[in-house]
Design a protein around this motif. Structure first.
Motif, mmCIF file in Angstrom:
data_model
loop_
_atom_site.group_PDB
_atom_site.id
_atom_site.type_symbol
_atom_site.label_atom_id
_atom_site.label_comp_id
_atom_site.label_asym_id
_atom_site.label_seq_id
_atom_site.Cartn_x
_atom_site.Cartn_y
_atom_site.Cartn_z
ATOM 1 N N LEU A 266 -0.253 11.484 -34.948
ATOM 2 C CA LEU A 266 -0.519 10.817 -33.679
ATOM 3 C C LEU A 266 -0.893 11.822 -32.596
ATOM 4 O O LEU A 266 -0.298 12.913 -32.514
ATOM 5 N N ALA A 267 -1.868 11.468 -31.787
ATOM 6 C CA ALA A 267 -2.319 12.322 -30.687
ATOM 7 C C ALA A 267 -1.347 12.200 -29.521
ATOM 8 O O ALA A 267 -0.924 11.102 -29.161
ATOM 9 N N VAL A 268 -0.986 13.329 -28.932
ATOM 10 C CA VAL A 268 -0.090 13.365 -27.781
ATOM 11 C C VAL A 268 -0.919 13.745 -26.555
ATOM 12 O O VAL A 268 -1.345 14.892 -26.410
ATOM 13 N N PHE A 269 -1.177 12.774 -25.699
ATOM 14 C CA PHE A 269 -1.961 13.001 -24.497
ATOM 15 C C PHE A 269 -1.802 11.786 -23.596
ATOM 16 O O PHE A 269 -1.068 10.848 -23.914
ATOM 17 N N SER A 270 -2.478 11.811 -22.466
ATOM 18 C CA SER A 270 -2.454 10.674 -21.547
ATOM 19 C C SER A 270 -3.803 10.570 -20.856
ATOM 20 O O SER A 270 -4.450 11.584 -20.577
ATOM 21 N N THR A 271 -4.232 9.340 -20.580
ATOM 22 C CA THR A 271 -5.464 9.150 -19.816
ATOM 23 C C THR A 271 -5.191 9.095 -18.319
ATOM 24 O O THR A 271 -6.111 8.942 -17.531
ATOM 25 N N THR A 272 -3.927 9.219 -17.940
ATOM 26 C CA THR A 272 -3.566 9.248 -16.515
ATOM 27 C C THR A 272 -3.823 10.646 -15.968
ATOM 28 O O THR A 272 -3.299 11.625 -16.512
ATOM 29 N N PRO A 273 -4.622 10.795 -14.912
ATOM 30 C CA PRO A 273 -4.891 12.135 -14.373
ATOM 31 C C PRO A 273 -3.602 12.847 -13.958
ATOM 32 O O PRO A 273 -2.673 12.224 -13.438
ATOM 33 N N PHE A 274 -3.551 14.130 -14.221
ATOM 34 C CA PHE A 274 -2.371 14.939 -13.890
ATOM 35 C C PHE A 274 -2.855 16.209 -13.199
ATOM 36 O O PHE A 274 -3.586 16.998 -13.791
ATOM 37 N N HIS A 275 -2.460 16.403 -11.955
ATOM 38 C CA HIS A 275 -2.962 17.523 -11.154
ATOM 39 C C HIS A 275 -1.811 18.369 -10.624
ATOM 40 O O HIS A 275 -0.718 17.848 -10.351
ATOM 41 N N LEU A 276 -2.073 19.660 -10.462
ATOM 42 C CA LEU A 276 -1.098 20.606 -9.929
ATOM 43 C C LEU A 276 -1.735 21.466 -8.851
ATOM 44 O O LEU A 276 -2.950 21.694 -8.856
ATOM 45 N N SER A 277 -0.908 21.959 -7.952
ATOM 46 C CA SER A 277 -1.372 22.969 -7.006
ATOM 47 C C SER A 277 -1.646 24.269 -7.762
ATOM 48 O O SER A 277 -1.247 24.426 -8.926
ATOM 49 N N ASP A 279 -0.303 27.157 -7.259
ATOM 50 C CA ASP A 279 0.973 27.818 -7.549
ATOM 51 C C ASP A 279 1.650 27.188 -8.763
ATOM 52 O O ASP A 279 2.130 27.888 -9.663
ATOM 53 N N ASP A 280 1.686 25.845 -8.795
ATOM 54 C CA ASP A 280 2.313 25.180 -9.934
ATOM 55 C C ASP A 280 1.513 25.380 -11.213
ATOM 56 O O ASP A 280 2.075 25.448 -12.308
ATOM 57 N N TYR A 281 0.190 25.484 -11.071
ATOM 58 C CA TYR A 281 -0.649 25.732 -12.250
ATOM 59 C C TYR A 281 -0.319 27.098 -12.843
ATOM 60 O O TYR A 281 -0.229 27.255 -14.071
ATOM 61 N N GLY A 287 4.614 29.102 -18.550
ATOM 62 C CA GLY A 287 5.650 28.412 -19.300
ATOM 63 C C GLY A 287 6.848 28.025 -18.472
ATOM 64 O O GLY A 287 7.941 27.809 -19.003
ATOM 65 N N ARG A 288 6.653 27.886 -17.157
ATOM 66 C CA ARG A 288 7.776 27.547 -16.283
ATOM 67 C C ARG A 288 7.775 26.065 -15.946
ATOM 68 O O ARG A 288 7.002 25.285 -16.476
ATOM 69 N N ALA A 289 8.582 25.661 -15.020
ATOM 70 C CA ALA A 289 9.037 24.282 -14.841
ATOM 71 C C ALA A 289 7.988 23.181 -14.749
ATOM 72 O O ALA A 289 8.217 22.109 -15.276
ATOM 73 N N PRO A 290 6.823 23.333 -14.077
ATOM 74 C CA PRO A 290 5.969 22.154 -13.844
ATOM 75 C C PRO A 290 5.489 21.442 -15.104
ATOM 76 O O PRO A 290 5.062 20.297 -15.029
ATOM 77 N N GLY A 291 5.578 22.102 -16.251
ATOM 78 C CA GLY A 291 5.117 21.449 -17.472
ATOM 79 C C GLY A 291 5.860 20.178 -17.813
ATOM 80 O O GLY A 291 5.332 19.300 -18.486
ATOM 81 N N TYR A 292 7.108 20.050 -17.319
ATOM 82 C CA TYR A 292 7.893 18.865 -17.652
ATOM 83 C C TYR A 292 7.218 17.608 -17.135
ATOM 84 O O TYR A 292 7.299 16.540 -17.748
ATOM 85 N N ARG A 293 6.552 17.706 -15.983
ATOM 86 C CA ARG A 293 5.960 16.503 -15.391
ATOM 87 C C ARG A 293 4.813 15.975 -16.243
ATOM 88 O O ARG A 293 4.586 14.771 -16.339
ATOM 89 N N HIS A 294 4.068 16.891 -16.854
ATOM 90 C CA HIS A 294 3.000 16.477 -17.759
ATOM 91 C C HIS A 294 3.600 15.780 -18.981
ATOM 92 O O HIS A 294 3.102 14.748 -19.443
ATOM 93 N N LEU A 295 4.669 16.342 -19.504
ATOM 94 C CA LEU A 295 5.360 15.737 -20.630
ATOM 95 C C LEU A 295 5.809 14.324 -20.288
ATOM 96 O O LEU A 295 5.627 13.385 -21.068
ATOM 97 N N TYR A 296 6.378 14.145 -19.125
ATOM 98 C CA TYR A 296 6.865 12.827 -18.713
ATOM 99 C C TYR A 296 5.702 11.842 -18.575
ATOM 100 O O TYR A 296 5.783 10.687 -19.004
ATOM 101 N N SER A 297 4.589 12.308 -17.987
ATOM 102 C CA SER A 297 3.411 11.454 -17.828
ATOM 103 C C SER A 297 2.873 11.017 -19.190
ATOM 104 O O SER A 297 2.544 9.849 -19.410
ATOM 105 N N ASN A 298 2.796 11.963 -20.121
ATOM 106 C CA ASN A 298 2.323 11.624 -21.470
ATOM 107 C C ASN A 298 3.234 10.602 -22.136
ATOM 108 O O ASN A 298 2.770 9.658 -22.774
ATOM 109 N N ARG A 299 4.533 10.794 -21.978
ATOM 110 C CA ARG A 299 5.485 9.922 -22.651
ATOM 111 C C ARG A 299 5.320 8.476 -22.210
ATOM 112 O O ARG A 299 5.354 7.551 -23.028
ATOM 113 N N GLU A 300 5.137 8.251 -20.927
ATOM 114 C CA GLU A 300 4.989 6.891 -20.429
ATOM 115 C C GLU A 300 3.721 6.237 -20.984
ATOM 116 O O GLU A 300 3.706 5.064 -21.327
ATOM 117 N N PHE A 301 2.644 7.012 -21.083
ATOM 118 C CA PHE A 301 1.390 6.494 -21.645
ATOM 119 C C PHE A 301 1.540 6.173 -23.125
ATOM 120 O O PHE A 301 1.102 5.122 -23.610
#
Length: 452
Positions: A266-277, A279-281, A287-301
């Motif tokens: 199964l493909a793990v991704f989301s069609t919901t746009p995900f943007h970072l500043s 600094d967060d990018y 490999g620091r904290a902001p990656g969790y938000r992408h994970l959460y966005s993917n999970r909901e999709f």
């Protein structure tokens, strides 16, 4: 030593996050929620069906394959006011285009397509995806259960003609049970939202396994385990007798194994746009904290969608239609570095296939490998990208094999030249663009000018 449990690992992650995030961070709670594992639920967990809702399973039991084919065709015939919508897909509206193109990208990447592959577009509808695949150089079988849909697909090809010399599509009417195709006839299958409309998905998957060649792939974009109770699904079933089945991946896994496939991926991704500043990018790349938000966005999709790949057992050797397989070592030796005008240059060459795929022979319509010559002056200014090409014979070259030969290179005319020898997979790519190193040969041609 006893391995830590999933819960213990999650707790360790939580303490790490709490320790390293800035005090008072509003992101802390959501970070913990994304990283600490939830109780593992079945991928096929289903919500109760609301009272009075159409039961998709019961509706499927009440219809024969032939009746479903008739209802599918009636759907198109009775909604011809939507013809422009069907022909304009996937660009009828912005929201649909965004979602559709991102999902399509996942399907194409999972299929690992090459030009010239024979691709079955199952449930092709108006043929919008078939036309794209034809434009990519695939030999497409446009397949649907509705004759009206296939007529729309033919009209689409007529209205929006494919550019260049591409394979002619084949149109195939599906009878709801079997494909009028020989065994092992197809390299790839693509199915965008059609499997969940069938009343016999196990039989369909078995048929796909039959027509796919060993090592072939099938890619599906389907809804999730609660699709049938979605308001839009209920509307379609009530008004058009369209089957809107739930997709249960454990059933898919079982049917696929019986049809000769490996376990689904199964493909793990989301069609919901995900943007970072910025600094967060930077933090994300580190490999620091902001990656969790992408994970959460993917999970909901992913709770609502199932984009998955089936890979048939068997070996499929890559070939020179795939850029990733284009690697070689090239040795070229000229008999002289100085020529009179109008006399060809004789060279000997030794070529070794160091890639993972077979070099196709000169007879292949797409991807035959040739030794090409670029013509430069002494300043390395390009004068002729395709000064000459040398066919490598009718047999192709397997990975690890070496071939040798001689060739005559046309005289470029008076001046001082640099010839660059590089292999090319015709209509695919030059090997240098895939990472191989070309060979330079200097040549002086006598005449009135010493430099072009």
């Amino acid at each position: 030593m006893r391995k830590p449990s999933l819960h213990q690992l999650g707790e360790s992650a939580k303490h790490f996050i709490v320790k390293h995030l800035p005090a008072g961070s509003t992101d802390r709670l959501r970070t913990i929620r994304a990283v600490v594992p939830e109780r593992v639920r079945s991928i096929d967990a289903q919500a109760p069906r609301p009272a009075g809702a159409v039961d998709a399973k019961r509706l499927a039991r009440e219809l024969s394959v032939e009746e479903l084919a008739d209802t599918a065709d009636a759907y198109y015939l009775n909604n011809m006011e939507a013809k422009d919508h069907w022909l304009a897909k996937p660009f009828w509206n912005v929201a649909d285009a965004t979602d559709t193109m991102m999902v399509l990208g996942q399907l194409l990447a999972g299929l690992n397509l090459s030009p010239g592959m024979r691709v079955l577009d199952f449930g092709a509808g108006s043929g919008w995806m078939s036309r794209m695949l034809t434009q990519l150089g695939c030999e497409v079988v446009v397949c649907d259960v509705s004759p009206t849909a296939l007529e729309l697909a033919r009209e689409l090809y007529d209205q929006y003609r494919v550019l260049g010399d591409k394979p002619t599509p084949e149109f195939l009417l599906f009878d709801g049970a079997t494909f009028d195709l020989p065994d092992a006839d197809i390299d790839r299958v693509i199915c965008f939202g059609a499997l969940h409309h069938t009343i016999n998905p196990q039989e369909v998957i078995s048929e796909l396994g039959r027509v796919l060649r060993p090592g072939g792939r099938a890619a599906f974009a389907e809804p999730g385990a609660n699709h049938s109770i979605d308001p839009k699904s209920q509307y379609e079933m009530k008004n058009y007798t369209v089957i809107e089945n739930d997709i249960l991946m454990r059933s898919i896994e079982r049917w696929a194994a019986q049809a000769g496939f490996k376990p689904p991926q199964l493909a793990v991704f989301s069609t919901t746009p995900f943007h970072l500043s910025i600094d967060d990018y930077e933090r994300l790349l580190a490999g620091r904290a902001p990656g969790y938000r992408h994970l959460y966005s993917n999970r909901e999709f992913l709770k609502r969608r199932r984009i998955f790949m089936l890979h048939k057992h068997g070996d499929e050797m890559a070939d020179s239609r795939s850029v990733d397989s284009l690697k070689a070592t090239i040795k070229v030796s000229p008999t002289t570095k100085s020529l009179p005008d109008n006399e060809p240059l004789r060279v000997s060459y030794t070529l070794t296939n160091t890639g993972s795929g077979r070099w196709l022979p000169s007879s292949a319509p797409v991807g035959p490998v040739q030794l090409g010559v670029h013509l430069y002056d002494l300043d390395r200014t390009l004068h002729d990208l395709d000064h000459h090409r040398i066919d490598l014979g009718p047999n192709g070259v397997m990975p690890g094999d070496t071939i040798e030969g001689t060739a005559l290179i046309p005289n470029p005319g008076p001046g001082s030249w640099r010839l660059q020898f590089d292999l090319v997979s015709d209509r695919v790519s030059w090997f240098e663009m895939a990472g191989s190193t070309p060979v330079w040969v200097g040549l002086s041609v006598e005449g009135a000018s010493t430099k072009p």
